[in-house]
Design an enzyme around this catalytic site. Structure first.
Site, PDB file in Angstrom:
ATOM      1  N   CYS A   2       0.846  -1.194   0.000  1.00 25.22           N
ATOM      2  CA  CYS A   2       0.000   0.000   0.000  1.00 25.22           C
ATOM      3  C   CYS A   2       0.885   1.249   0.000  1.00 25.22           C
ATOM      4  O   CYS A   2       1.908   1.296   0.677  1.00 25.22           O
ATOM      5  CB  CYS A   2      -0.946   0.090   1.188  1.00 25.22           C
ATOM      6  N   ARG A  27       3.884  -0.335  -4.806  1.00 22.87           N
ATOM      7  CA  ARG A  27       3.628  -0.911  -3.483  1.00 22.87           C
ATOM      8  C   ARG A  27       2.295  -1.652  -3.412  1.00 22.87           C
ATOM      9  O   ARG A  27       1.989  -2.300  -2.403  1.00 22.87           O
ATOM     10  CB  ARG A  27       3.618   0.197  -2.427  1.00 22.87           C
ATOM     11  N   TRP A  75      -2.793  -2.657  -1.654  1.00 19.94           N
ATOM     12  CA  TRP A  75      -2.513  -4.078  -1.845  1.00 19.94           C
ATOM     13  C   TRP A  75      -3.396  -4.774  -0.805  1.00 19.94           C
ATOM     14  O   TRP A  75      -3.162  -4.677   0.391  1.00 19.94           O
ATOM     15  CB  TRP A  75      -1.041  -4.380  -1.590  1.00 19.94           C
ATOM     16  N   ASN A 101      -1.712   1.796   5.751  1.00 20.42           N
ATOM     17  CA  ASN A 101      -0.878   0.714   5.227  1.00 20.42           C
ATOM     18  C   ASN A 101      -0.528  -0.180   6.417  1.00 20.42           C
ATOM     19  O   ASN A 101      -0.068   0.318   7.434  1.00 20.42           O
ATOM     20  CB  ASN A 101       0.392   1.319   4.609  1.00 20.42           C
ATOM     21  N   GLY A 102      -0.767  -1.487   6.286  1.00 16.90           N
ATOM     22  CA  GLY A 102      -0.449  -2.399   7.390  1.00 16.90           C
ATOM     23  C   GLY A 102      -1.637  -3.295   7.698  1.00 16.90           C
ATOM     24  O   GLY A 102      -2.553  -3.438   6.872  1.00 16.90           O
ATOM     25  N   GLU A 495      16.742 -18.033  -8.852  1.00 21.36           N
ATOM     26  CA  GLU A 495      16.369 -16.646  -9.132  1.00 21.36           C
ATOM     27  C   GLU A 495      15.749 -16.529 -10.531  1.00 21.36           C
ATOM     28  O   GLU A 495      14.758 -15.818 -10.723  1.00 21.36           O
ATOM     29  CB  GLU A 495      17.620 -15.752  -8.984  1.00 21.36           C
ATOM     30  N   LYS A 499      11.966 -15.151 -11.203  1.00 20.04           N
ATOM     31  CA  LYS A 499      11.694 -14.021 -12.101  1.00 20.04           C
ATOM     32  C   LYS A 499      10.622 -14.403 -13.111  1.00 20.04           C
ATOM     33  O   LYS A 499       9.700 -13.653 -13.368  1.00 20.04           O
ATOM     34  CB  LYS A 499      12.942 -13.606 -12.889  1.00 20.04           C
ATOM     35  N   GLU A 502       7.055 -14.868 -11.433  1.00 21.16           N
ATOM     36  CA  GLU A 502       6.364 -13.703 -10.874  1.00 21.16           C
ATOM     37  C   GLU A 502       5.878 -12.724 -11.924  1.00 21.16           C
ATOM     38  O   GLU A 502       4.876 -12.045 -11.701  1.00 21.16           O
ATOM     39  CB  GLU A 502       7.172 -13.007  -9.768  1.00 21.16           C
ATOM     40  N   HIS A 518      16.628 -37.163  -9.179  1.00 18.05           N
ATOM     41  CA  HIS A 518      15.889 -37.639  -8.002  1.00 18.05           C
ATOM     42  C   HIS A 518      14.411 -37.262  -8.053  1.00 18.05           C
ATOM     43  O   HIS A 518      13.735 -37.294  -7.038  1.00 18.05           O
ATOM     44  CB  HIS A 518      16.528 -37.085  -6.725  1.00 18.05           C
ATOM     45  N   LYS A 617       5.816  -4.398  -4.143  1.00 22.05           N
ATOM     46  CA  LYS A 617       7.266  -4.279  -4.061  1.00 22.05           C
ATOM     47  C   LYS A 617       7.780  -4.452  -2.646  1.00 22.05           C
ATOM     48  O   LYS A 617       8.808  -5.056  -2.416  1.00 22.05           O
ATOM     49  CB  LYS A 617       7.677  -2.906  -4.599  1.00 22.05           C
TER      50      LYS A 617
HETATM   51  O1  M6R Z   1      12.651  -5.781  -0.125  1.00 18.76           O
HETATM   52  P1  M6R Z   1      13.126  -7.189   0.123  1.00 18.76           P
HETATM   53  O2  M6R Z   1      14.401  -7.482  -0.563  1.00 18.76           O
HETATM   54  O3  M6R Z   1      13.174  -7.537   1.573  1.00 18.76           O
HETATM   55  O4  M6R Z   1      12.005  -8.089  -0.533  1.00 18.76           O
HETATM   56  C1  M6R Z   1      12.047  -9.477  -0.451  1.00 18.76           C
HETATM   57  C2  M6R Z   1      11.107 -10.110  -1.445  1.00 18.76           C
HETATM   58  O5  M6R Z   1       9.793  -9.710  -1.194  1.00 18.76           O
HETATM   59  C3  M6R Z   1      11.474  -9.745  -2.895  1.00 18.76           C
HETATM   60  O6  M6R Z   1      12.784 -10.083  -3.192  1.00 18.76           O
HETATM   61  C4  M6R Z   1      10.520 -10.458  -3.870  1.00 18.76           C
HETATM   62  O7  M6R Z   1      10.738 -11.825  -3.855  1.00 18.76           O
HETATM   63  C5  M6R Z   1      10.680  -9.876  -5.275  1.00 18.76           C
HETATM   64  N1  M6R Z   1       9.401  -9.674  -5.879  1.00 18.76           N
HETATM   65  C6  M6R Z   1      11.464 -10.741  -6.171  1.00 18.76           C
HETATM   66  O8  M6R Z   1      11.583 -10.231  -7.457  1.00 18.76           O
END
Ligand code: M6R
Length: 622
Positions: A2, A27, A75, A101-102, A495, A499, A502, A518, A617
């Site tokens: 948010c 956010r 969010w 927010n929260g 990673e 990517k 997501e 396995h 984010k």
């Molecule tokens: O801000 P942070 O690095 O603590 O965030 C951690 C994860 O939420 C963040 O890396 C998330 O997995 C991303 N969307 C990955 O691209």
């Protein structure tokens, strides 16, 4: 999660709030809304489901006047994304409006009690309970808004950043925070409010980061001319006045705009050479073959005496942590454990004062990582942070740390922050190894030099942009992807898979290449693309055998190979060449084509690359 924006001053608030929401949309983007008090004292709240664009369209024929306002991009946590659940929320009388927010954990209890007293609720959110409670307290006890907010927040359990306005007092915004970030910007005769500084920096570089448990009163006195009639007061929930520290933010506007790229993600991928140069600036001195991290000078004793290192992080930052483990173990000969912060915080882990905990976070606001830090602190560990967002909560909660200095990352999919984190982890491992004397001098010099050349190598990798874009078109049909790597390349495989899933919503899994036999090998058929990091390193022959195994089952192999490798080129369906680089630095270059691959697959599928569904984010809720 948010985004919160507020404005109080002499200009029309609406355009400033909308611009601010666009900057904070990363956010959360389930719904958006704005509240404005007009000249006649009317409090207008407009809100819509979906993105800020929808809000702009919806308000095109509405009264948007007013020099005070608050706005929100959501969010969703409690209550589905809808116009009704969007913020701001009115109080029952429509005198007050709130954004939040929260998460208010005891909202159901508070709501039940207010309903019994005759308060009517309009939404399913936890947020509405706060504004209703504030109004109830104001009326029942005949209190002013600030005191009523204090009394209400005393009863609230949970995390919040809130802003409230009252149409009977159009010269004041009350804001408060607990475990969710909030920044006040101080302009000339005007105040700004933001979840971070990005909606503020266009207008002023003077900011106050609110501390946990603080309530800020932003007030204009139009009859007072000194300091343009502005008054900023910060108090605790109990009403004790708090000291204010005004800081200067050092973000330039260009850093938070797309700069000609179609998406922030692509811009941030391409920025990596420059970002990593900034990250190493003043820290790596190639002429002197030396890495200097101030944290290791200032806290040498604490860091050198660590018997064990624990890394806590989430998502992409956790993947960086897995690479950090290999670097620290191999250079410094200290055992390292890497933990998901979300698991660590709830499982009564063994942590002692002999541990150094490294907390990695791009945003510096991830609730799970913050809670893991808190727990480790309570058990006496020394906490070192690796963050990007300057002045955010995690760097403030740690004992020391190193900023990655890659500039604001706006795309929800983390790219440059990952390579920044790995760069800092490499420098940390080198500096600690040198201090401990655990690394041979020539090896140390070789890695220092190699690291300083990484920005140039990434520039070379970025030249494969067109090729990766073409390749992505070929594979958009796929519903599943497998990513394989070994050693330093295993976290890169994880990673790459994260990517892809997501931003393109394609199911993808990362695996250590040798684990394929396995279980995952059962998935392989002619429809299954398998991305294999098969560069010329100590695992080369083994990974080559894995590729043969995939081909024998008709899987389609996209191999990342070292430039000039013709062995794999003969058997793989597609190859992407990487420059020759030392094994321990390989993640920094091998990740880049995987970022591009996921980007182009998502673009081909017409997905919203910068704001993928259901994500945000900065994850400030558990
Ligand atoms: O801000 P942070 O690095 O603590 O965030 C951690 C994860 O939420 C963040 O890396 C998330 O997995 C991303 N969307 C990955 O691209």
């Amino acid at each position: 999660m948010c985004g919160i924006v507020g404005y109080l001053g002499k200009r029309e608030a609406f355009p400033i709030l909308i611009k601010g929401l666009r900057r904070l949309e990363y956010r959360g983007y389930d719904s958006a809304g704005v509240a404005l008090i007009n000249e006649a004292g009317g409090l207008n709240v407009y809100k819509t489901k979906g993105k800020v664009d929808n809000l702009v369209e919806y308000t095109s024929d509405k009264d948007k006047t007013g020099t005070i306002g608050i706005a929100h991009t959501r969010w969703a946590t409690h209550g589905e994304p809808s116009a009704v659940n969007a913020h701001p929320h009115y109080s029952q009388s429509h005198n007050l409006a709130i954004i939040h927010n929260g998460i208010i954990e005891n909202y159901a209890d508070l709501k039940g009690k207010l309903i019994e007293k005759g308060v009517e609720f309009k939404s399913d959110t936890d947020t509405e309970v706060v504004v209703q409670l504030v109004e109830y307290i104001m009326n029942k006890k005949q209190l002013d808004l600030l005191t009523a907010v204090q009394v209400a927040l005393y009863q609230v359990i949970g995390a919040y950043a809130i802003a409230i306005i009252d149409k009977r007092d159009p010269l004041q915004i009350i804001a408060a925070r607990k475990q969710s970030p909030l920044v006040v910007g101080i302009g000339d005769g005007e105040f700004f409010l933001g979840s971070d500084a990005s909606p503020i920096i266009e207008y002023t570089d003077k900011v106050v980061y609110l501390e946990d448990g603080n309530i800020a009163v932003l007030r204009l006195d139009k009859n007072r001319s000194e300091n343009s009639g502005m008054e900023l007061k910060v108090v605790s929930i109990l009403g004790e006045e708090q000291e204010l520290t005004v800081k200067k933010v050092d973000i330039d506007l260009g850093q938070i705009e797309k700069g000609g790229y179609p998406h922030f993600m692509l811009k941030e991928i391409f920025e990596q050479p420059e970002c990593l140069t900034n990250c190493m600036r003043g820290r790596i001195n190639v002429e002197a073959d030396h890495v200097t991290l101030s944290a290791l000078i200032d806290y040498r004793r604490q860091l050198l005496s660590a018997k064990r290192v624990l890394i806590v992080a989430c998502g992409t930052s956790w993947h960086a942590g897995l690479i950090g483990k290999q670097l620290i173990e191999s250079f410094c000969r200290i055992p390292v454990e890497v933990e998901y912060a979300s698991e660590f915080r709830y499982r009564n882990p063994v942590v002692t004062k002999d541990d150094v905990v490294i907390a990695i976070s791009q945003s510096g606001e991830t609730a799970d990582t913050l809670a893991a830090i808190q727990l480790a602190k309570e058990r006496g560990a020394f906490i070192y942070g690796i963050c990007n967002a300057i002045g955010s909560s995690i760097p403030r909660a740690t004992d020391t740390g190193t900023y990655i200095h890659v500039g604001p990352e706006i795309g929800v999919a983390s790219t440059k922050a990952f390579t920044g984190q790995v760069t800092v982890l490499t420098m940390f491992a080198l500096a600690l190894a040198e201090a401990k004397g655990t690394m041979a001098r020539d090896e140390y010099i070789k890695v220092v030099k190699g690291l300083s050349e990484v920005p140039e190598l990434i520039r070379e990798v970025l030249k494969s942009n067109e090729k990766v874009a073409d390749l992505a078109r070929t594979f958009t049909y796929a519903h599943n992807f497998l990513y394989l790597g070994r050693g330093f390349s295993y976290p890169v495989a994880l990673e790459g898979a994260l990517k892809l899933k997501e931003i393109s919503y394609i199911h993808a899994e990362g695996y250590p290449a040798a684990e394929m036999k396995h279980g995952p090998i059962a998935l392989i058929d002619s429809d299954m693309p398998v991305v294999v990091i098969a560069t010329h390193n100590t695992m080369y022959e083994k990974v080559l055998s894995n590729i043969q195994e995939i081909k024998a089952r008709k899987g389609r192999v996209i191999a990342l190979v070292t430039k000039g490798d013709d062995k794999i080129a003969k058997i793989a369906d597609e190859v992407i060449e990487l420059p020759d680089v030392q094994e321990c630095l390989e993640p920094l270059v091998a990740t880049v084509p995987l970022q591009l691959l996921s980007y182009y697959v998502a673009v081909c599928k017409g997905k919203d690359v910068d704001q993928p569904r259901n994500l945000a984010k900065s994850v400030t809720v558990e």
